[in-house]
Design a protein around this motif. Structure first.
Motif, PDB file in Angstrom:
ATOM      1  N   MET A   1     -21.736 -26.458  -6.588  1.00 14.55           N
ATOM      2  CA  MET A   1     -20.599 -27.195  -6.043  1.00 14.55           C
ATOM      3  C   MET A   1     -20.754 -27.455  -4.555  1.00 14.55           C
ATOM      4  SD  MET A   1     -17.820 -28.749  -6.522  1.00 14.55           S
ATOM      5  CE  MET A   1     -17.466 -28.341  -8.232  1.00 14.55           C
ATOM      6  N   SER A   2     -21.458 -26.572  -3.843  1.00 15.74           N
ATOM      7  CA  SER A   2     -21.651 -26.760  -2.404  1.00 15.74           C
ATOM      8  C   SER A   2     -22.492 -27.985  -2.089  1.00 15.74           C
ATOM      9  CB  SER A   2     -22.296 -25.516  -1.791  1.00 15.74           C
ATOM     10  OG  SER A   2     -23.580 -25.291  -2.334  1.00 15.74           O
ATOM     11  N   GLU A   3     -23.192 -28.534  -3.102  1.00 12.19           N
ATOM     12  CA  GLU A   3     -23.995 -29.747  -2.899  1.00 12.19           C
ATOM     13  C   GLU A   3     -23.387 -30.951  -3.616  1.00 12.19           C
ATOM     14  OE1 GLU A   3     -28.176 -29.437  -3.559  1.00 12.19           O
ATOM     15  OE2 GLU A   3     -28.347 -27.507  -2.552  1.00 12.19           O
ATOM     16  N   SER A   4     -22.101 -30.872  -3.972  1.00 10.46           N
ATOM     17  CA  SER A   4     -21.462 -31.982  -4.668  1.00 10.46           C
ATOM     18  C   SER A   4     -20.953 -33.007  -3.665  1.00 10.46           C
ATOM     19  CB  SER A   4     -20.292 -31.472  -5.520  1.00 10.46           C
ATOM     20  OG  SER A   4     -19.244 -30.997  -4.691  1.00 10.46           O
ATOM     21  N   ALA A   5     -20.810 -34.256  -4.119  1.00 15.08           N
ATOM     22  CA  ALA A   5     -20.385 -35.344  -3.246  1.00 15.08           C
ATOM     23  C   ALA A   5     -18.978 -35.119  -2.709  1.00 15.08           C
ATOM     24  CB  ALA A   5     -20.453 -36.673  -4.008  1.00 15.08           C
ATOM     25  N   ILE A   6     -18.082 -34.577  -3.529  1.00 12.14           N
ATOM     26  CA  ILE A   6     -16.698 -34.397  -3.076  1.00 12.14           C
ATOM     27  C   ILE A   6     -16.606 -33.329  -1.985  1.00 12.14           C
ATOM     28  CG2 ILE A   6     -16.125 -32.727  -4.909  1.00 12.14           C
ATOM     29  CD1 ILE A   6     -13.304 -34.019  -4.928  1.00 12.14           C
ATOM     30  N   SER A 125     -24.783 -24.333   7.089  1.00 11.33           N
ATOM     31  CA  SER A 125     -24.571 -23.856   5.719  1.00 11.33           C
ATOM     32  C   SER A 125     -24.548 -24.969   4.677  1.00 11.33           C
ATOM     33  CB  SER A 125     -23.254 -23.068   5.640  1.00 11.33           C
ATOM     34  OG  SER A 125     -23.257 -21.987   6.556  1.00 11.33           O
ATOM     35  N   PHE A 126     -24.141 -26.173   5.078  1.00 12.72           N
ATOM     36  CA  PHE A 126     -24.019 -27.289   4.126  1.00 12.72           C
ATOM     37  C   PHE A 126     -24.908 -28.418   4.610  1.00 12.72           C
ATOM     38  CE2 PHE A 126     -20.244 -24.748   3.824  1.00 12.72           C
ATOM     39  CZ  PHE A 126     -19.980 -24.692   2.458  1.00 12.72           C
ATOM     40  N   ARG A 127     -26.111 -28.470   4.058  1.00 15.18           N
ATOM     41  CA  ARG A 127     -27.115 -29.402   4.566  1.00 15.18           C
ATOM     42  C   ARG A 127     -27.692 -30.316   3.497  1.00 15.18           C
ATOM     43  NH1 ARG A 127     -31.266 -25.582   7.697  1.00 15.18           N
ATOM     44  NH2 ARG A 127     -30.923 -24.277   5.861  1.00 15.18           N
ATOM     45  N   LYS A 128     -27.256 -30.180   2.239  1.00 18.24           N
ATOM     46  CA  LYS A 128     -27.873 -30.953   1.169  1.00 18.24           C
ATOM     47  C   LYS A 128     -26.834 -31.506   0.199  1.00 18.24           C
ATOM     48  CE  LYS A 128     -32.334 -28.539   1.045  1.00 18.24           C
ATOM     49  NZ  LYS A 128     -33.276 -27.786   0.177  1.00 18.24           N
ATOM     50  N   LEU A 129     -27.188 -32.639  -0.386  1.00 11.18           N
ATOM     51  CA  LEU A 129     -26.452 -33.215  -1.504  1.00 11.18           C
ATOM     52  C   LEU A 129     -27.466 -33.517  -2.590  1.00 11.18           C
ATOM     53  CD1 LEU A 129     -24.015 -34.466  -2.928  1.00 11.18           C
ATOM     54  CD2 LEU A 129     -24.483 -36.593  -1.706  1.00 11.18           C
ATOM     55  N   LYS A 130     -27.465 -32.688  -3.626  1.00 10.64           N
ATOM     56  CA  LYS A 130     -28.412 -32.837  -4.732  1.00 10.64           C
ATOM     57  C   LYS A 130     -29.857 -32.897  -4.226  1.00 10.64           C
ATOM     58  CE  LYS A 130     -25.016 -32.975  -7.635  1.00 10.64           C
ATOM     59  NZ  LYS A 130     -24.700 -31.757  -8.401  1.00 10.64           N
ATOM     60  N   THR A 136     -22.800 -32.969   7.929  1.00  8.04           N
ATOM     61  CA  THR A 136     -21.368 -33.207   7.756  1.00  8.04           C
ATOM     62  C   THR A 136     -20.603 -33.155   9.072  1.00  8.04           C
ATOM     63  OG1 THR A 136     -20.954 -30.846   7.361  1.00  8.04           O
ATOM     64  CG2 THR A 136     -21.405 -32.223   5.436  1.00  8.04           C
ATOM     65  N   THR A 137     -21.280 -32.849  10.175  1.00  7.70           N
ATOM     66  CA  THR A 137     -20.579 -32.752  11.454  1.00  7.70           C
ATOM     67  C   THR A 137     -21.136 -33.705  12.506  1.00  7.70           C
ATOM     68  OG1 THR A 137     -22.025 -30.958  12.222  1.00  7.70           O
ATOM     69  CG2 THR A 137     -20.025 -30.324  11.039  1.00  7.70           C
ATOM     70  N   MET A 138     -22.082 -34.551  12.128  1.00  6.89           N
ATOM     71  CA  MET A 138     -22.655 -35.535  13.044  1.00  6.89           C
ATOM     72  C   MET A 138     -23.281 -36.661  12.227  1.00  6.89           C
ATOM     73  SD  MET A 138     -25.747 -33.058  14.314  1.00  6.89           S
ATOM     74  CE  MET A 138     -24.572 -31.706  14.534  1.00  6.89           C
ATOM     75  N   CYS A 139     -23.582 -37.785  12.875  1.00  2.20           N
ATOM     76  CA  CYS A 139     -23.999 -38.973  12.120  1.00  2.20           C
ATOM     77  C   CYS A 139     -25.417 -39.447  12.409  1.00  2.20           C
ATOM     78  CB  CYS A 139     -23.031 -40.129  12.409  1.00  2.20           C
ATOM     79  SG  CYS A 139     -21.371 -39.860  11.764  1.00  2.20           S
ATOM     80  N   ILE A 140     -26.056 -38.963  13.447  1.00  2.00           N
ATOM     81  CA  ILE A 140     -27.351 -39.516  13.843  1.00  2.00           C
ATOM     82  C   ILE A 140     -28.387 -39.375  12.731  1.00  2.00           C
ATOM     83  CG2 ILE A 140     -29.276 -39.323  15.461  1.00  2.00           C
ATOM     84  CD1 ILE A 140     -26.768 -40.612  16.601  1.00  2.00           C
ATOM     85  N   ASN A 215     -26.715 -24.971 -10.663  1.00  2.40           N
ATOM     86  CA  ASN A 215     -26.715 -24.592  -9.264  1.00  2.40           C
ATOM     87  C   ASN A 215     -27.196 -23.171  -9.083  1.00  2.40           C
ATOM     88  OD1 ASN A 215     -25.838 -27.010  -8.419  1.00  2.40           O
ATOM     89  ND2 ASN A 215     -23.866 -26.320  -7.582  1.00  2.40           N
ATOM     90  N   GLY A 216     -28.047 -22.969  -8.099  1.00  2.00           N
ATOM     91  CA  GLY A 216     -28.471 -21.624  -7.737  1.00  2.00           C
ATOM     92  C   GLY A 216     -27.610 -21.088  -6.627  1.00  2.00           C
ATOM     93  N   ARG A 217     -28.091 -20.052  -5.941  1.00  2.00           N
ATOM     94  CA  ARG A 217     -27.321 -19.440  -4.877  1.00  2.00           C
ATOM     95  C   ARG A 217     -28.053 -19.576  -3.550  1.00  2.00           C
ATOM     96  NH1 ARG A 217     -23.145 -16.867  -6.685  1.00  2.00           N
ATOM     97  NH2 ARG A 217     -22.815 -15.740  -4.743  1.00  2.00           N
ATOM     98  N   GLU A 218     -28.864 -20.572  -3.394  1.00  2.00           N
ATOM     99  CA  GLU A 218     -29.603 -20.753  -2.149  1.00  2.00           C
ATOM    100  C   GLU A 218     -28.661 -21.177  -1.026  1.00  2.00           C
ATOM    101  OE1 GLU A 218     -32.802 -23.406  -2.801  1.00  2.00           O
ATOM    102  OE2 GLU A 218     -33.821 -22.098  -4.212  1.00  2.00           O
TER     103      GLU A 218
END
Length: 218
Positions: A1-6, A125-130, A136-140, A215-218
């Motif tokens: 879930m941590s890599e889900s689009a929502i 902590s949140f660096r991937k989507l699938k 998620t905190t910058m756009c460059i 999903n794993g726990r990576e």
């Protein structure tokens, strides 16, 4: 879930909101854009404005501390079966931002440091989507990836490449939406506007109890 689009979308809204909040409500310091803080820090130090230089230096140091803190949580709780380590990070972020909402203008510098700390934990902590890297905190980085993929699509006409490119652009738009909301709501609720970002993070926290298949726990 941590890599889900929502989840990534909610975090992008929160990330944009935090940047607008600290800039508009906490002495024009960026929570996420540490490059901007570094530029302003160097400029002020060069001009002899030591207090202003320190005002931009301390959030940068807090950001570094947030990266370190997120990594320590991953190392200590990465194998936990009771709760995912990212949920610990998100809960800590939400509680910290809730506390920032009680801090008056007289302590803007500590407030900015806490928000920068939170942003760093999130970006670490949140660096991937699938499997694809997202911020998620910058756009460059997202803008670079989106445009590179679009260029590739124009050459290869690969539909999956086009979808990935548009998804990156979409998250940039969501980040801008979060910044717009942050700017408007900060003018209405002042320091307490950050509670909206805290609430978004709590939503993510509870969503993460639902694991997606595979999903794993990576």
């Amino acid at each position: 879930m941590s890599e889900s689009a929502i989840v990534i979308g909610l975090l992008c809204i929160s990330g944009g909101f935090q940047d607008a909040y600290t800039y508009n409500c906490r002495d024009e310091v960026f929570a996420n854009a540490q490059t901007g803080n570094m530029v302003l820090m160097g400029q002020n130090f060069a001009m002899g404005n030591w207090y202003l230089g320190i005002r931009y230096l301390l959030p940068v140091l807090a950001f570094a501390a947030g990266i370190y803190g997120a990594e320590k949580i991953r190392i200590l709780y990465g194998e936990s079966e009771k709760i995912h380590w990212r949920q610990i990070v998100i809960l800590l972020e939400a509680v910290t931002l809730f506390a920032v909402g009680f801090m008056p203008e007289q302590v803007n510098l500590p407030a900015n440091m806490l928000v920068s700390f939170v942003c760093a934990m999130q970006v670490q902590s949140f660096r991937k989507l699938k499997g694809s890297a997202y911020a998620t905190t910058m756009c460059i980085g997202n803008l670079r990836a989106a445009t590179e993929l679009w260029c590739s699509y124009r050459s290869t006409h690969n539909i999956e490449t086009k979808k990935k490119s548009l998804l990156y652009y979409g998250f940039i738009g969501i980040f801008i939406l979060g910044a717009a909301l942050g700017g408007v709501l900060t003018m209405i609720f002042a320091g307490k506007a950050i509670w909206i970002s805290s609430g978004l993070l709590l939503i993510v926290f509870f969503m993460m109890f639902r694991e997606e298949e595979g999903n794993g726990r990576e």
